[in-house]
Design a protein around this motif. Structure first.
Motif, short mmCIF file in Angstrom:
data_model
loop_
_atom_site.label_atom_id
_atom_site.label_comp_id
_atom_site.label_asym_id
_atom_site.label_seq_id
_atom_site.Cartn_x
_atom_site.Cartn_y
_atom_site.Cartn_z
N ALA A 164 4.73 8.59 -6.87
CA ALA A 164 4.82 7.20 -6.42
C ALA A 164 6.16 6.93 -5.76
O ALA A 164 6.24 6.13 -4.82
CB ALA A 164 4.60 6.25 -7.60
N GLY A 193 5.80 8.16 -2.35
CA GLY A 193 4.97 7.20 -1.63
C GLY A 193 5.74 5.96 -1.23
O GLY A 193 5.56 5.43 -0.13
N ALA A 210 6.39 4.67 2.62
CA ALA A 210 5.45 3.56 2.80
C ALA A 210 5.55 2.97 4.21
O ALA A 210 6.61 2.52 4.62
CB ALA A 210 5.72 2.48 1.77
N VAL A 219 1.65 -0.96 0.91
CA VAL A 219 1.74 0.40 0.38
C VAL A 219 2.97 0.53 -0.51
O VAL A 219 2.93 1.16 -1.57
CB VAL A 219 1.75 1.44 1.52
CG1 VAL A 219 1.97 2.84 0.99
CG2 VAL A 219 0.45 1.37 2.31
N ALA A 263 2.89 1.48 -4.42
CA ALA A 263 3.68 2.62 -4.94
C ALA A 263 4.59 2.17 -6.07
O ALA A 263 4.75 2.88 -7.07
CB ALA A 263 4.49 3.25 -3.82
#
Length: 144
Positions: free
Chosen positions: A56, A59, A63, A68, A72
């Motif tokens: 995460a 991510g 992003a 997003v 995350a």
């Protein structure tokens, strides 16, 4: 936080969800994380929580949109909620009752408290000024 708002071109109320997504997910899944650790195993739950948090974080760093990024951040909270109770349970499992366990729990608490405090002071300006706003959520660590 202002640099994240500038990068994604969002206002303050939307930007607040970047921090709130983590806190809500962490608080909401904390008891679940403890139960999962008891049922499925502490080591496995700890490893899954840390892996989820790391994925995460990547991510969040990559992003493309604020949606997003917020998703995350929520996944980071779930990863921390899985690994937090498991880590404390592992300490109780590994160290026998008595002075060794007391020392281990003392080090755990001192490390958690000092890293949380240091993260608040050093984490805000450092990552964003050195590597840009996208680096900020990916440099954090699970808050146990």
């Amino acid at each position: 936080m202002p640099s994240i708002g500038d990068e994604y071109n969002i206002d303050g109320s939307t930007l607040q969800w970047t921090m709130t997504a983590y806190a809500i997910a962490f608080a909401g899944f904390l008891l679940f994380g403890g139960r999962v650790a008891d049922v499925l195993g502490r080591r496995k739950t700890f490893a899954v929580g840390i892996a989820l948090f790391a994925a995460a974080s990547l991510g969040a760093a990559l992003a493309p949109t604020v949606g997003v990024l917020n998703a995350a951040r929520a996944l980071q909270g779930i990863g921390a909620a899985l690994s937090g109770p498991a880590s404390l349970a592992l300490l109780s499992q590994i160290f026998p009752e008595g002075p060794q366990r007391n020392r281990a729990l003392g080090v755990y608490a001192a490390t958690g408290g000092s890293s949380f405090s240091a993260g608040l002071v050093a984490g805000g300006p450092s990552p964003t000024s050195l590597a840009g706003a996208r680096c900020s959520p990916s440099v954090s660590s699970p808050e146990f």
